[in-house]
Design an enzyme around this catalytic site. Structure first.
Site, PDB file in Angstrom:
ATOM      1  N   THR A  12       0.948  -1.244  -0.032  1.00 44.61           N
ATOM      2  CA  THR A  12       0.027   0.068  -0.044  1.00 44.61           C
ATOM      3  C   THR A  12       1.106   1.159  -0.152  1.00 44.61           C
ATOM      4  O   THR A  12       0.559   2.251  -0.737  1.00 44.61           O
ATOM      5  CB  THR A  12      -1.073   0.016   1.373  1.00 44.61           C
ATOM      6  N   TYR A  25      -8.179   0.462  -4.049  1.00 46.23           N
ATOM      7  CA  TYR A  25      -6.848   0.947  -4.632  1.00 46.23           C
ATOM      8  C   TYR A  25      -5.988  -0.104  -5.022  1.00 46.23           C
ATOM      9  O   TYR A  25      -6.600  -1.235  -4.733  1.00 46.23           O
ATOM     10  CB  TYR A  25      -6.095   1.942  -3.609  1.00 46.23           C
ATOM     11  N   THR A  91       1.467  -4.451   4.374  1.00 47.33           N
ATOM     12  CA  THR A  91       1.468  -4.887   5.797  1.00 47.33           C
ATOM     13  C   THR A  91       0.761  -6.255   5.941  1.00 47.33           C
ATOM     14  O   THR A  91       0.953  -6.829   7.031  1.00 47.33           O
ATOM     15  CB  THR A  91       0.685  -3.757   6.500  1.00 47.33           C
ATOM     16  N   ASP A  92       0.096  -6.688   4.951  1.00 44.42           N
ATOM     17  CA  ASP A  92      -0.780  -8.165   5.111  1.00 44.42           C
ATOM     18  C   ASP A  92       0.229  -9.224   5.731  1.00 44.42           C
ATOM     19  O   ASP A  92      -0.120 -10.006   6.538  1.00 44.42           O
ATOM     20  CB  ASP A  92      -1.334  -8.374   3.937  1.00 44.42           C
ATOM     21  N   LYS A 164       0.015  -8.152  13.084  1.00 44.23           N
ATOM     22  CA  LYS A 164      -0.906  -7.105  12.448  1.00 44.23           C
ATOM     23  C   LYS A 164      -2.124  -7.301  13.181  1.00 44.23           C
ATOM     24  O   LYS A 164      -2.757  -8.324  13.263  1.00 44.23           O
ATOM     25  CB  LYS A 164      -1.089  -7.444  10.728  1.00 44.23           C
ATOM     26  N   GLU A 285      -2.707 -29.602  27.749  1.00 48.25           N
ATOM     27  CA  GLU A 285      -3.865 -30.205  27.835  1.00 48.25           C
ATOM     28  C   GLU A 285      -3.739 -31.426  26.899  1.00 48.25           C
ATOM     29  O   GLU A 285      -4.911 -32.112  26.718  1.00 48.25           O
ATOM     30  CB  GLU A 285      -4.904 -29.271  27.380  1.00 48.25           C
TER      31      GLU A 285
HETATM   32  N1  GLU Z   1      -2.842  -6.002   0.699  1.00 45.59           N
HETATM   33  C1  GLU Z   1      -2.016  -4.808   0.781  1.00 45.59           C
HETATM   34  C2  GLU Z   1      -0.689  -5.376   0.958  1.00 45.59           C
HETATM   35  O1  GLU Z   1      -0.389  -6.038   1.980  1.00 45.59           O
HETATM   36  C3  GLU Z   1      -2.562  -3.912   1.866  1.00 45.59           C
HETATM   37  C4  GLU Z   1      -1.811  -3.711   3.086  1.00 45.59           C
HETATM   38  C5  GLU Z   1      -0.771  -2.718   3.273  1.00 45.59           C
HETATM   39  O2  GLU Z   1       0.065  -2.772   2.243  1.00 45.59           O
HETATM   40  O3  GLU Z   1      -1.223  -1.989   4.113  1.00 45.59           O
HETATM   41  O4  GLU Z   1       0.208  -5.072   0.298  1.00 45.59           O
END
Ligand code: GLU
Length: 328
Positions: A12, A25, A91-92, A164, A285
């Site tokens: 992103t 986007y 971020t994913d 995350k 457990e």
């Molecule tokens: N799907 C995107 C990625 O991981 C969105 C998450 C991001 O970059 O914030 O590239």
């Protein structure tokens, strides 16, 4: 000024939308040069060189790209002229890449992952300041020896702890239990601690000459889960299986029996958890000793998968693998 190399992979932070307020986007649209030019003052922090490794949304990140990153980091480290490396990334799946690089990077120089939650075209885009802070951390001699870190929204996380926690919020990364490595504000860094487990120069793992990682599947546990998913994974050739267990790495009896069957066939089964925080302990457990299972301790399912994939590059006993899950 220190030399910092930015390895761009997409995400992103390099994403673009048609307007500043739309939620839809496309990731990975902006090149690294355009990103660097859009951050005022960045070139006053360090001499910056950008390299485009890939340009994908991180849902399309792969072990192949991670291996390219590891190779490049190790080349730059061996060259001894670069002070730090920044990796721009979606971020994913940032936690997988950060954790993988923390296992196989042979360096004590700062390696800093950075991303954003809002695309570059959004109102209040968070990418530019995140990138500024990431370069400030990579250029800081005080960041040395702290392993692979992630810098976003003023917080510096260790690859070992970060996860995350929000699909859309700018404050999406947390480091539960062990806490932050430090904070950063407009390029002024404050470090609190060093990671306490094995990483980078203390790691026994290497990606040298590796082109492919063994298949390790993650299977999600819940009420009445179909246990035959575990048998199917074995039949499809998985060398390892990670269970995203309920609670302390638990699962229904039928699934536990399927895990024991898999283990008898030589497939390594790790019990992790779908719960956001806390460790998965051994023999709590269920009897891991009898069933032939590994407890993931601090690692969530996605990081357990990365560790197991790397650990299975060479044959290891269950005892050795359990020790690895405790130490990394
Ligand atoms: N799907 C995107 C990625 O991981 C969105 C998450 C991001 O970059 O914030 O590239």
């Amino acid at each position: 000024m220190p030399d910092v190399v930015i390895l761009a992979t997409g995400g992103t932070i390099a994403g673009a939308a048609a307007t500043g307020t739309q939620s839809g986007y496309t990731s990975g649209q902006v090149t690294i040069d355009a990103m660097v030019n859009s951050v005022p003052g960045l070139t006053k922090l360090a001499n910056i060189k950008g390299e485009q490794i890939s340009n994908v949304g991180s849902q399309d990140m792969s072990f192949e790209i991670m291996l390219l990153l590891a190779k490049r980091i190790n080349e730059l480290a061996a060259g001894k002229t670069v002070s730090g490396v920044v990796i721009t990334h979606g971020t994913d799946t940032m936690e997988e890449t950060a954790y993988f690089l923390n296992l196989v990077s042979k360096t004590d120089m700062p390696v800093v992952l950075v991303g954003s939650m809002r695309p570059s075209t959004a109102v209040s885009a968070d990418g530019p300041l995140n990138l500024y802070n990431a370069v400030a951390v990579a250029a800081d001699p005080n960041a040395k020896g702290r392993g692979v870190v992630l810098v976003m929204n003023d917080w510096i996380h260790s690859a070992q702890t970060l996860t995350k926690v929000s699909t859309t919020a700018v404050q999406t990364f947390m480091s539960p239990i062990r806490g932050l490595i430090g904070t950063t504000s407009y390029g002024i860094n404050d470090f609190y601690r060093y990671p306490d487990q094995k990483f980078c120069l203390t790691s026994e793992f290497s990606a040298e000459g590796v082109t492919k990682l063994p298949r390790v599947d993650i299977i999600y546990a819940d009420v009445d889960m179909p246990a035959d998913l575990i048998d199917a994974s074995v039949e499809r050739g998985a060398k390892g299986i990670v269970i995203a267990g309920v609670g302390n790495g638990n699962m229904p009896k039928a699934a536990l029996e399927a895990c024991a069957r898999a283990s008898k066939k030589g497939v390594i089964v790790v019990r992790s958890t779908r719960v956001a925080t806390g460790t998965v302990g051994r023999n709590v457990e269920c009897n891991d000793d009898e069933l032939g299972l590994i407890a993931s301790y601090n690692l969530n399912p996605q990081k357990s998968r990365v560790l197991l994939s790397v650990a299975l590059l060479k044959p290891r006993t269950l005892e050795e693998l359990q020790k690895i899950f405790i130490e990394y």
